[in-house]
Scaffold this motif. Structure first.
Motif, PDB file in Angstrom:
ATOM      1  N   UNK A 186       0.917  -1.222   0.095  1.00 22.19           N
ATOM      2  CA  UNK A 186      -0.107  -0.034   0.036  1.00 22.19           C
ATOM      3  C   UNK A 186       0.866   1.288   0.055  1.00 22.19           C
ATOM      4  N   UNK A 187       1.964   1.057   0.778  1.00 19.21           N
ATOM      5  CA  UNK A 187       2.864   2.161   0.762  1.00 19.21           C
ATOM      6  C   UNK A 187       3.644   2.597  -0.439  1.00 19.21           C
ATOM      7  N   UNK A 188       3.970   1.561  -1.230  1.00 22.18           N
ATOM      8  CA  UNK A 188       4.486   1.414  -2.614  1.00 22.18           C
ATOM      9  C   UNK A 188       3.611   1.930  -3.642  1.00 22.18           C
ATOM     10  N   UNK A 189       2.303   1.596  -3.578  1.00 19.54           N
ATOM     11  CA  UNK A 189       1.169   2.160  -4.474  1.00 19.54           C
ATOM     12  C   UNK A 189       1.299   3.818  -3.996  1.00 19.54           C
ATOM     13  N   UNK A 190       1.070   4.146  -2.774  1.00 16.64           N
ATOM     14  CA  UNK A 190       0.771   5.513  -2.599  1.00 16.64           C
ATOM     15  C   UNK A 190       1.878   6.309  -2.929  1.00 16.64           C
ATOM     16  N   UNK A 191       3.068   5.926  -3.006  1.00 19.09           N
ATOM     17  CA  UNK A 191       4.324   6.453  -3.293  1.00 19.09           C
ATOM     18  C   UNK A 191       4.315   6.521  -4.847  1.00 19.09           C
ATOM     19  N   UNK A 192       4.077   5.501  -5.705  1.00 18.94           N
ATOM     20  CA  UNK A 192       3.893   5.559  -7.148  1.00 18.94           C
ATOM     21  C   UNK A 192       2.946   6.675  -7.443  1.00 18.94           C
ATOM     22  N   UNK A 193       1.655   6.484  -6.827  1.00 16.09           N
ATOM     23  CA  UNK A 193       0.721   7.464  -7.252  1.00 16.09           C
ATOM     24  C   UNK A 193       1.166   8.925  -6.912  1.00 16.09           C
ATOM     25  N   UNK A 194       1.804   9.329  -5.995  1.00 13.33           N
ATOM     26  CA  UNK A 194       2.325  10.400  -5.774  1.00 13.33           C
ATOM     27  C   UNK A 194       3.702  10.733  -6.741  1.00 13.33           C
ATOM     28  N   UNK A 195       4.350   9.863  -6.995  1.00  7.57           N
ATOM     29  CA  UNK A 195       5.363  10.329  -8.046  1.00  7.57           C
ATOM     30  C   UNK A 195       4.765  10.439  -9.524  1.00  7.57           C
ATOM     31  N   UNK A 196       3.568   9.840  -9.743  1.00  8.42           N
ATOM     32  CA  UNK A 196       3.039   9.935 -11.098  1.00  8.42           C
ATOM     33  C   UNK A 196       2.154  11.510 -11.187  1.00  8.42           C
ATOM     34  N   UNK A 197       1.624  11.690  -9.795  1.00  6.20           N
ATOM     35  CA  UNK A 197       0.999  12.797  -9.976  1.00  6.20           C
ATOM     36  C   UNK A 197       2.116  14.171 -10.103  1.00  6.20           C
ATOM     37  N   UNK A 198       3.238  13.969  -9.290  1.00 10.07           N
ATOM     38  CA  UNK A 198       4.170  14.998  -9.619  1.00 10.07           C
ATOM     39  C   UNK A 198       4.925  15.072 -10.987  1.00 10.07           C
TER      40      UNK A 198
ATOM     41  N   UNK B 218       3.155  14.449 -13.542  1.00  9.23           N
ATOM     42  CA  UNK B 218       2.136  15.080 -14.572  1.00  9.23           C
ATOM     43  C   UNK B 218       2.169  16.465 -13.935  1.00  9.23           C
ATOM     44  N   UNK B 219       2.311  16.984 -12.892  1.00  8.06           N
ATOM     45  CA  UNK B 219       2.249  18.427 -12.619  1.00  8.06           C
ATOM     46  C   UNK B 219       3.372  19.065 -13.139  1.00  8.06           C
ATOM     47  N   UNK B 220       4.548  18.396 -13.202  1.00 13.60           N
ATOM     48  CA  UNK B 220       5.772  18.925 -13.735  1.00 13.60           C
ATOM     49  C   UNK B 220       5.653  18.980 -15.357  1.00 13.60           C
TER      50      UNK B 220
END
Length: 109
Positions: free
Chosen positions: A39-51, A53-55
């Motif tokens: 779950x932590x890895x998935x959350x980290x991947x989601x944050x990284x994907x969001x970041x 996309x934002x960039x």
């Protein structure tokens, strides 16, 4: 009672005890549940994907602003060139009218 300077052996023993204590503390720590880790890895991947996309959106916005600025500069340059050509045409027309008046005066003589 006077202060006794610790010997090398005393310091080494204290360091070994501290190391052993830290190792025992680490071993006593409960294992991470694989589900929680996933779950932590998935959350980290989601944050990284969001970041990411934002960039990408920010880079696209910067590029669009640059293109808009270039287009605006080109439009201003085209307007300046059009005004310059209009002034040249007006000058040519004025010279042609002057030459026509001069030719008319010359024809009267």
């Amino acid at each position: 009672m006077a202060y006794k300077e610790p010997t090398f052996q005393d310091r080494a023993a204290l360091a070994a005890q501290a190391k052993q204590k830290a190792l025992e503390k680490l071993k006593a720590k409960p294992q991470i549940d694989p589900e929680v880790a996933a779950a932590r890895a998935a959350a980290r991947q989601a944050r990284e994907a969001k970041e990411l996309q934002r960039r990408a959106e920010k880079a696209a916005a910067i590029e669009q602003a640059r293109l808009d600025k270039i287009a605006k500069a080109e439009a201003e340059l085209a307007a300046i060139e059009a005004e310059k050509q209009r002034l040249i045409d007006a000058d040519i027309a004025a010279k042609a009218a002057r030459d026509a008046r001069y030719a008319a005066r010359k024809a009267k003589r």
